[in-house]
Design a protein around this motif. Sequence first.
Motif, PDB file in Angstrom:
ATOM      1  N   GLY A 222      -0.170   1.479 -12.533  1.00  0.00           N
ATOM      2  CA  GLY A 222       0.408   1.035 -11.260  1.00  0.00           C
ATOM      3  C   GLY A 222       1.540   0.041 -11.411  1.00  0.00           C
ATOM      4  O   GLY A 222       1.669  -0.906 -10.611  1.00  0.00           O
ATOM      5  N   ASP A 225       4.199  -0.671  -8.258  1.00  0.00           N
ATOM      6  CA  ASP A 225       3.581  -1.425  -7.163  1.00  0.00           C
ATOM      7  C   ASP A 225       3.288  -2.862  -7.583  1.00  0.00           C
ATOM      8  O   ASP A 225       3.461  -3.806  -6.799  1.00  0.00           O
ATOM      9  CB  ASP A 225       2.292  -0.740  -6.694  1.00  0.00           C
ATOM     10  CG  ASP A 225       2.550   0.568  -5.961  1.00  0.00           C
ATOM     11  OD1 ASP A 225       3.695   0.759  -5.496  1.00  0.00           O
ATOM     12  OD2 ASP A 225       1.625   1.390  -5.865  1.00  0.00           O
ATOM     13  N   THR A 228       6.472  -4.846  -7.502  1.00  0.00           N
ATOM     14  CA  THR A 228       6.847  -5.142  -6.112  1.00  0.00           C
ATOM     15  C   THR A 228       6.093  -6.363  -5.605  1.00  0.00           C
ATOM     16  O   THR A 228       6.685  -7.282  -5.011  1.00  0.00           O
ATOM     17  CB  THR A 228       6.545  -3.927  -5.218  1.00  0.00           C
ATOM     18  OG1 THR A 228       7.342  -2.818  -5.641  1.00  0.00           O
ATOM     19  CG2 THR A 228       6.871  -4.235  -3.760  1.00  0.00           C
ATOM     20  N   GLY A 229       4.786  -6.409  -5.864  1.00  0.00           N
ATOM     21  CA  GLY A 229       4.000  -7.561  -5.440  1.00  0.00           C
ATOM     22  C   GLY A 229       4.351  -8.819  -6.208  1.00  0.00           C
ATOM     23  O   GLY A 229       4.429  -9.917  -5.642  1.00  0.00           O
TER      24      GLY A 229
END
Length: 296
Positions: A222, A225, A228-229
């Motif tokens: 992942g 994602d 991005t976080g």
Amino acid sequence: MKQVIQSYRTGTLEVAVVPAPRAGDGSLLVATTVSLISAGTEKQAMDLAKASLAGKAMARPDLVRRVVRNVQRDGLMPTVEKVFAKLDTPIPLGYSLAGRVIESGRRVTGFAVGDRVACAGAGHANHAEINAIPKNLAVRIPDGVDDEDASFVTLGAIALQGVRLSLPTLGERFVVMGLGLIGLLTVQLLKANGCRVLGYDPNASRAALAKELGADVAISDGLPDAVTGFTGGWGADAVIVTASSKSSEPINIAAEISRLKGRIVIVGLVGMTIDREPFYKRELELKLSMSYGPGR
């Protein structure tokens, strides 16, 4: 003396008894105390040596092109003789060690017989009892550092050169792709520079170790994602790729997770077929690190 060598023709690996080297001009003669095995790099070299001639050609198309140029320049038979002579020459393994200076060649200053030194260099810092080391590839070991830790000198220098090229700034958010030995060292160097670090490796145990060694976030899947976080949706300020893969996926994923005008440094051996679009749209900077930089 004893030395680990491998036949490039057959792939046979052996500990052979060979003549000890001499300290030439500008070099030190070093008696090895600890020799480091670099699992990734040396396994690649061993696997290549064990491959068939066709397999070697597929793995090293650059050498095939060189052979073709030699045929055009020198003719077929002289080139064939040169190629088989090369295949029959045993290759040394190893490139990072610690030891003691037993002789100093001419034009060498700053070292004395008995000094503990850390040494680098493929073809120089071999898995051998005694090695001739160019003066630029040796450094004295501080009193507080033992020989086993010092034997990691080359891996540390490779990681450090990648960090240097990335130009880290206090508080920046970095992604390190590939958490083998060099990746883990890179994580720690970036943390020492005051950066926030996300480490990624498909091997979950490596990711867990990166977390123990100081990574702010360490994951095994992942990645987009997670970045991005980690960056609040902006993308990474810089990505250092320390993975090893024939695929070009690592470099293209690095581009996808980078911010506008982000920086990408390639330390590992990866494919270089680049998707133009993300590099163009984000105006990314791409650098390739030349192993351990100064002195190399």
